[in-house]
Write a protein that holds these residues in place. Sequence first.
Motif, PDB file in Angstrom:
ATOM      1  N   ASN A  60       0.815  -1.214   0.000  1.00 44.88           N
ATOM      2  CA  ASN A  60       0.000   0.000   0.000  1.00 44.88           C
ATOM      3  C   ASN A  60       0.849   1.264   0.000  1.00 44.88           C
ATOM      4  O   ASN A  60       0.740   2.141   0.868  1.00 44.88           O
ATOM      5  N   LEU A  61       1.735   1.365  -0.969  1.00 43.15           N
ATOM      6  CA  LEU A  61       2.632   2.508  -1.078  1.00 43.15           C
ATOM      7  C   LEU A  61       1.820   3.773  -1.390  1.00 43.15           C
ATOM      8  O   LEU A  61       1.043   3.815  -2.336  1.00 43.15           O
ATOM      9  N   GLN A  62       2.038   4.858  -0.593  1.00 42.58           N
ATOM     10  CA  GLN A  62       1.195   6.055  -0.718  1.00 42.58           C
ATOM     11  C   GLN A  62       1.969   7.339  -0.999  1.00 42.58           C
ATOM     12  O   GLN A  62       1.378   8.336  -1.393  1.00 42.58           O
ATOM     13  N   GLU A  63       3.282   7.347  -0.794  1.00 41.98           N
ATOM     14  CA  GLU A  63       4.007   8.605  -0.985  1.00 41.98           C
ATOM     15  C   GLU A  63       5.349   8.365  -1.665  1.00 41.98           C
ATOM     16  O   GLU A  63       5.927   7.282  -1.596  1.00 41.98           O
ATOM     17  N   SER A  64       5.826   9.411  -2.302  1.00 45.69           N
ATOM     18  CA  SER A  64       7.101   9.352  -3.001  1.00 45.69           C
ATOM     19  C   SER A  64       8.244   9.630  -2.035  1.00 45.69           C
ATOM     20  O   SER A  64       8.074  10.278  -0.996  1.00 45.69           O
ATOM     21  N   GLY A  65       9.440   9.137  -2.396  1.00 48.19           N
ATOM     22  CA  GLY A  65      10.599   9.367  -1.544  1.00 48.19           C
ATOM     23  C   GLY A  65      11.817   8.609  -2.040  1.00 48.19           C
ATOM     24  O   GLY A  65      11.877   8.188  -3.202  1.00 48.19           O
ATOM     25  N   ILE A  66      12.767   8.444  -1.143  1.00 42.82           N
ATOM     26  CA  ILE A  66      14.005   7.721  -1.458  1.00 42.82           C
ATOM     27  C   ILE A  66      14.064   6.484  -0.577  1.00 42.82           C
ATOM     28  O   ILE A  66      13.967   6.583   0.662  1.00 42.82           O
ATOM     29  N   ILE A  67      14.235   5.339  -1.200  1.00 39.78           N
ATOM     30  CA  ILE A  67      14.387   4.088  -0.459  1.00 39.78           C
ATOM     31  C   ILE A  67      15.876   3.737  -0.437  1.00 39.78           C
ATOM     32  O   ILE A  67      16.554   3.796  -1.464  1.00 39.78           O
ATOM     33  N   SER A  68      16.411   3.460   0.737  1.00 42.34           N
ATOM     34  CA  SER A  68      17.848   3.189   0.894  1.00 42.34           C
ATOM     35  C   SER A  68      18.061   1.857   1.604  1.00 42.34           C
ATOM     36  O   SER A  68      17.296   1.488   2.506  1.00 42.34           O
ATOM     37  N   CYS A  69      19.114   1.171   1.174  1.00 44.18           N
ATOM     38  CA  CYS A  69      19.521  -0.039   1.907  1.00 44.18           C
ATOM     39  C   CYS A  69      20.979   0.122   2.307  1.00 44.18           C
ATOM     40  O   CYS A  69      21.788   0.713   1.573  1.00 44.18           O
ATOM     41  N   LYS A  70      21.317  -0.397   3.489  1.00 45.96           N
ATOM     42  CA  LYS A  70      22.686  -0.353   3.993  1.00 45.96           C
ATOM     43  C   LYS A  70      23.098  -1.761   4.396  1.00 45.96           C
ATOM     44  O   LYS A  70      22.360  -2.451   5.105  1.00 45.96           O
ATOM     45  N   ALA A  71      24.281  -2.175   3.936  1.00 44.71           N
ATOM     46  CA  ALA A  71      24.826  -3.488   4.292  1.00 44.71           C
ATOM     47  C   ALA A  71      26.081  -3.262   5.133  1.00 44.71           C
ATOM     48  O   ALA A  71      26.948  -2.455   4.759  1.00 44.71           O
ATOM     49  N   ILE A  72      26.192  -3.976   6.248  1.00 41.17           N
ATOM     50  CA  ILE A  72      27.319  -3.746   7.144  1.00 41.17           C
ATOM     51  C   ILE A  72      27.765  -5.052   7.780  1.00 41.17           C
ATOM     52  O   ILE A  72      26.939  -5.900   8.164  1.00 41.17           O
ATOM     53  N   ASN A  73      29.063  -5.267   7.832  1.00 40.62           N
ATOM     54  CA  ASN A  73      29.662  -6.298   8.675  1.00 40.62           C
ATOM     55  C   ASN A  73      30.868  -5.688   9.369  1.00 40.62           C
ATOM     56  O   ASN A  73      31.143  -4.487   9.215  1.00 40.62           O
ATOM     57  N   GLU A  74      31.600  -6.470  10.136  1.00 44.04           N
ATOM     58  CA  GLU A  74      32.661  -5.881  10.950  1.00 44.04           C
ATOM     59  C   GLU A  74      33.865  -5.417  10.134  1.00 44.04           C
ATOM     60  O   GLU A  74      34.794  -4.803  10.672  1.00 44.04           O
ATOM     61  N   PHE A  75      33.850  -5.684   8.822  1.00 45.28           N
ATOM     62  CA  PHE A  75      34.978  -5.274   7.990  1.00 45.28           C
ATOM     63  C   PHE A  75      34.625  -4.156   7.014  1.00 45.28           C
ATOM     64  O   PHE A  75      35.471  -3.737   6.222  1.00 45.28           O
ATOM     65  N   GLY A  76      33.398  -3.684   7.039  1.00 45.35           N
ATOM     66  CA  GLY A  76      33.053  -2.572   6.167  1.00 45.35           C
ATOM     67  C   GLY A  76      31.559  -2.452   5.945  1.00 45.35           C
ATOM     68  O   GLY A  76      30.775  -3.298   6.390  1.00 45.35           O
ATOM     69  N   LYS A  77      31.158  -1.356   5.259  1.00 46.41           N
ATOM     70  CA  LYS A  77      29.748  -1.140   4.980  1.00 46.41           C
ATOM     71  C   LYS A  77      29.589  -0.575   3.573  1.00 46.41           C
ATOM     72  O   LYS A  77      30.524  -0.024   2.982  1.00 46.41           O
ATOM     73  N   ASP A  78      28.366  -0.703   3.029  1.00 43.09           N
ATOM     74  CA  ASP A  78      28.035  -0.171   1.717  1.00 43.09           C
ATOM     75  C   ASP A  78      26.590   0.276   1.760  1.00 43.09           C
ATOM     76  O   ASP A  78      25.771  -0.255   2.531  1.00 43.09           O
ATOM     77  N   GLU A  79      26.262   1.280   0.948  1.00 43.40           N
ATOM     78  CA  GLU A  79      24.904   1.829   0.969  1.00 43.40           C
ATOM     79  C   GLU A  79      24.489   2.200  -0.455  1.00 43.40           C
ATOM     80  O   GLU A  79      25.315   2.633  -1.271  1.00 43.40           O
ATOM     81  N   ALA A  80      23.209   2.008  -0.760  1.00 44.07           N
ATOM     82  CA  ALA A  80      22.664   2.367  -2.076  1.00 44.07           C
ATOM     83  C   ALA A  80      21.226   2.832  -1.898  1.00 44.07           C
ATOM     84  O   ALA A  80      20.551   2.491  -0.923  1.00 44.07           O
ATOM     85  N   SER A  81      20.739   3.620  -2.865  1.00 46.24           N
ATOM     86  CA  SER A  81      19.378   4.134  -2.754  1.00 46.24           C
ATOM     87  C   SER A  81      18.764   4.291  -4.138  1.00 46.24           C
ATOM     88  O   SER A  81      19.462   4.257  -5.162  1.00 46.24           O
ATOM     89  N   ALA A  82      17.450   4.449  -4.162  1.00 45.53           N
ATOM     90  CA  ALA A  82      16.715   4.644  -5.420  1.00 45.53           C
ATOM     91  C   ALA A  82      15.480   5.503  -5.142  1.00 45.53           C
ATOM     92  O   ALA A  82      14.935   5.502  -4.029  1.00 45.53           O
ATOM     93  N   HIS A  83      15.022   6.238  -6.159  1.00 41.08           N
ATOM     94  CA  HIS A  83      13.821   7.062  -6.035  1.00 41.08           C
ATOM     95  C   HIS A  83      12.571   6.212  -6.259  1.00 41.08           C
ATOM     96  O   HIS A  83      12.546   5.344  -7.136  1.00 41.08           O
ATOM     97  N   VAL A  84      11.578   6.489  -5.433  1.00 42.49           N
ATOM     98  CA  VAL A  84      10.272   5.855  -5.575  1.00 42.49           C
ATOM     99  C   VAL A  84       9.252   6.966  -5.828  1.00 42.49           C
ATOM    100  O   VAL A  84       9.093   7.879  -4.999  1.00 42.49           O
ATOM    101  N   ILE A  85       8.605   6.931  -6.976  1.00 43.53           N
ATOM    102  CA  ILE A  85       7.624   7.957  -7.342  1.00 43.53           C
ATOM    103  C   ILE A  85       6.233   7.329  -7.336  1.00 43.53           C
ATOM    104  O   ILE A  85       5.996   6.318  -8.012  1.00 43.53           O
TER     105      ILE A  85
END
Length: 335
Positions: free
Chosen positions: A301-326
Amino acid sequence: MKVLGRYPPNVKQIAHYLIIQNITIGDTGYYTCSAKNRAGLDIKTVHVLVNATNPTLVAPVIIASSDVIVNLDTEAVIVCNVTGYPTPDIKWVYDHDKNISTVLISGGSLRIPNATSEASGLYTCIASNDAGSAKAFVFLYVVHGSIPPRVAPVITTSPHVIVNYYTEAEIICNVTGFPTPHITWEYDQIMKGLTVLISGGTLPIPNATNEASGLYTCIASNDAGSAKAFVRLEVVHDPSYIFSPPEPFSGSAGVSQNISCKVSGHPQPTITWKFTSFTRQTSVLPAHTLFENGEVLEISNLQESGIISCKAINEFGKDEASAHVIVHHDSAVFG
């Protein structure tokens, strides 16, 4: 009645009693008493052993049999000579749940009269006292007919083992020989204190980390000889990496949408999601469900636009990515 020999200065005889005053280790010895009347003479000797007030505790030390080979229906004696102070308690453990008739004899050795094939197996002598404990392993072979020739150990193993962080490592030392070789392990030339007496000689290392990396030495020995083999264990890790980031999405309000964030890394990264609205101050995710260890996000039931982000992390590093949702809201039509 008299006591034979000369008394030490602190020893007195009073009537039928011998009194030792202020006893010390120097009073250790044999005291002989003689009694005589018209009917005859009798002599008795008593050994007096004086321990120190605070004797030093000594952990058990075991000198045990090498593997024992006997013919069927003959007597088997498994030797377990133990020293230590206080005198250690000795217990035997047999590797099979069978009712074997055994007799514990002087010094802690084990005697098996009329040994049958069921008596074959691994026997463990365990000695313990207040200072510690020790174990010794002896394999008993009960053979029918001629005793087979002894064969020195031969080891087959992989020289290099690579495992991922926090997984179980198994270092395998395949050993042949007769009698069955005893297998012990050294880690970077230091004894790990682990003795392996199972077929194949597998050394399991649960939840392997960098501390487990290094050179392991498998040492196999029996009455016919000994052999060594070296295995290097490498525990690898990778920082978190998003190799397939979320993709932009455009759709009508009220729909459900799956958004994926595929990651790699060792140890397995933890994935968190965040939603930032274009129209209001919030980072709370809409109603959702996670699948595949958090790599797939299903938004309902998606109702609003925005930015969806995911973050992956372990004890040796992290990474992050995002995408626009309209999100498109259809305008109402009035007639």
